[in-house]
Design a protein around this motif. Structure first.
Motif, short mmCIF file in Angstrom:
data_model
loop_
_atom_site.label_atom_id
_atom_site.label_comp_id
_atom_site.label_asym_id
_atom_site.label_seq_id
_atom_site.Cartn_x
_atom_site.Cartn_y
_atom_site.Cartn_z
N UNK A 174 54.48 15.64 -17.35
CA UNK A 174 54.61 14.36 -18.03
C UNK A 174 53.47 14.11 -19.00
N UNK A 175 52.25 14.48 -18.60
CA UNK A 175 51.08 14.18 -19.43
C UNK A 175 50.09 15.34 -19.30
N UNK A 176 49.73 15.95 -20.44
CA UNK A 176 48.79 17.07 -20.41
C UNK A 176 47.41 16.67 -20.95
N UNK A 177 47.20 15.38 -21.16
CA UNK A 177 45.94 14.94 -21.77
C UNK A 177 44.74 15.29 -20.90
N UNK A 178 44.87 15.18 -19.57
CA UNK A 178 43.75 15.53 -18.68
C UNK A 178 43.44 17.01 -18.77
N UNK A 179 44.48 17.85 -18.86
CA UNK A 179 44.27 19.29 -18.99
C UNK A 179 43.62 19.61 -20.33
N UNK A 180 44.07 18.97 -21.40
CA UNK A 180 43.47 19.21 -22.71
C UNK A 180 41.99 18.84 -22.72
N UNK A 181 41.66 17.74 -22.09
CA UNK A 181 40.26 17.32 -22.01
C UNK A 181 39.45 18.34 -21.23
N UNK A 182 40.00 18.82 -20.15
CA UNK A 182 39.28 19.80 -19.33
C UNK A 182 39.05 21.10 -20.10
N UNK A 183 40.05 21.53 -20.86
CA UNK A 183 39.92 22.75 -21.65
C UNK A 183 38.87 22.57 -22.75
N UNK A 184 38.83 21.39 -23.37
CA UNK A 184 37.82 21.13 -24.40
C UNK A 184 36.43 21.15 -23.81
N UNK A 185 36.30 20.67 -22.59
CA UNK A 185 34.98 20.68 -21.95
C UNK A 185 34.55 22.10 -21.60
N UNK A 186 35.50 22.91 -21.18
CA UNK A 186 35.17 24.29 -20.86
C UNK A 186 34.87 25.11 -22.10
N UNK A 187 35.59 24.86 -23.20
CA UNK A 187 35.41 25.66 -24.40
C UNK A 187 35.70 24.80 -25.63
N UNK A 188 34.73 23.99 -26.05
CA UNK A 188 34.95 23.10 -27.20
C UNK A 188 35.20 23.85 -28.49
N UNK A 189 34.78 25.11 -28.59
CA UNK A 189 34.93 25.85 -29.82
C UNK A 189 36.29 26.48 -30.02
N UNK A 190 37.13 26.49 -29.00
CA UNK A 190 38.45 27.11 -29.12
C UNK A 190 39.47 26.13 -29.70
N UNK A 191 40.38 26.63 -30.49
CA UNK A 191 41.48 25.82 -31.00
C UNK A 191 42.56 25.76 -29.91
N UNK A 192 42.98 24.57 -29.56
CA UNK A 192 43.92 24.36 -28.47
C UNK A 192 45.20 23.75 -29.00
N UNK A 193 46.35 24.29 -28.55
CA UNK A 193 47.63 23.70 -28.93
C UNK A 193 48.68 24.05 -27.88
N UNK A 194 49.73 23.25 -27.86
CA UNK A 194 50.85 23.50 -26.94
C UNK A 194 51.89 24.37 -27.63
#
Length: 355
Positions: A174-194
């Motif tokens: 339903x909501x991936x915002x928490x996962x996206x935030x966690x991924x940004x914290x682990x690797x802010x330099x990576x480009x993230x997309x669904x």
């Protein structure tokens, strides 16, 4: 005249690594990619124990190990070690025993640590003379990733080393915002997309290597300028702060120990001091030095020098033809496990004081 190697990336074939935890959609992504017209001149290496076979795409066997896919790509499996497989493919291509290819894609198993493969491509002379690391792509299962990141350090490592993070199965959550935030914290330099069922334009996925031979620009620009914690100009000891993967409620210590930070230096650096500093770091904490990328303004060097390393292994420094923009500061990005920015900076200051 520079003492460092110039950019010879256009002379080497790009190798991209597709990694991700078990069931995260690596093979689905690979199958989709290979259907693109622009990927027909690719060689694909999959682990012998891959999760999903590509057999349904096979057209013919070239020999006992290599097959031609319906897309025209070459496919083989890792039967001994990756170095031998890569060298074998290059020899067969040069002999005309298999169709020519212009890029290589490597799919790892879901439990694989991608660091040894990155190290092989960065600084193994039997491989890096002919091949260059392009992009590390990590697939992240939106359904299972929170649990996997809590319990499996391999999953955290795959995220931390990535240039591109692709969230799969997001339609089931339903909501991936928490996962996206966690991924940004682990690797802010990576480009993230669904991505949905592996649908993505290869042109948007690859080309994140140390140096882009076509655009003649360095990927460090993305690492430095698109970071979630980009900061204003300033001295390395004061204005650039670390960005930790903070220990949120319910998260395992795995990602609490991952830190990503940048050091910037206004004045030109001494190469001997830099090599001593990084050498001490590699010797003392190499296992926890997950990835390092930087652009350096060195004394007596007319152009910027790029450095890139994973754990103990660093690519030979590369001299660029010129600066990518007006910013002449030295900037180094660190992704570490259990190494704080203060510790790295303290070691730098100690090296400077001893000089």
């Amino acid at each position: 005249m520079s003492l460092f190697e110039g950019d010879k990336s256009e002379q080497r074939l790009p190798v991209s690594l597709i990694t991700g935890f078990l069931g995260s959609g690596k093979t689905t992504l690979l199958n989709r990619l290979l259907r693109h017209d622009g990927m027909k001149d690719s060689a694909v290496i999959i682990n012998e124990y891959g999760e999903v076979s590509l057999d349904h795409l096979l057209v013919e066997r070239v020999d006992g190990e290599v097959a031609v896919l319906a897309s025209g790509c070459i496919c083989c499996t890792i039967r001994s070690d990756l170095e031998e497989t890569l060298r074998s493919l290059l020899v067969k291509r040069d002999r005309g025993e298999i169709p020519p290819f212009r890029r290589i894609l490597v799919e790892t198993t879901g439990l694989a640590d991608p660091a040894p493969i990155v190290q092989l491509l960065l600084n193994n002379p039997l491989v890096s003379h002919f091949l260059r690391l392009d992009t590390v792509v990590t697939t992240v299962d939106a359904v299972n990733a929170p649990h996997q990141l809590d319990r499996q350090y391999e999953a955290v490592k795959q995220v931390a080393l990535a240039d591109r993070l692709l969230i799969t199965k997001s339609d089931l959550v339903e909501d991936i915002s928490a996962l996206e935030l966690r991924l940004r914290r682990l690797n802010p330099g990576a480009r993230t997309e669904s991505v949905s069922h592996g649908k993505i334009d290869p042109a948007q996925l690859f080309g994140a290597g140390l140096i882009d031979p076509e655009l003649k620009r360095i990927d460090i620009e993305r690492w430095l300028n698109e970071r979630a914690f980009a900061e204003p100009h300033g001295d390395a000891g004061h204005s650039h702060h670390d960005h930790h993967a903070h220990h949120d409620h319910g998260h395992h210590d795995h990602d609490a120990s991952i830190a990503s930070f940048m050091l910037a230096f206004d004045e030109p650096l001494d190469w001997i001091e830099v090599t001593r500093w990084l050498g001490y770091l590699r010797n003392a904490r190499g296992q926890d030095l997950l990835r390092v990328k930087g652009i350096l303004n060195l004394r007596d060097e007319p152009t910027p020098i790029v450095i890139h390393g994973v754990h103990h292994v660093f690519h030979p420094p590369v001299a660029l033809g010129g600066w990518p923009d007006s910013d002449r500061r030295s900037r180094i990005v660190f992704i570490t496990r259990g190494i704080a920015r203060a510790e790295v900076l303290e070691l730098w200051q100690a090296v400077r004081a001893a000089a």
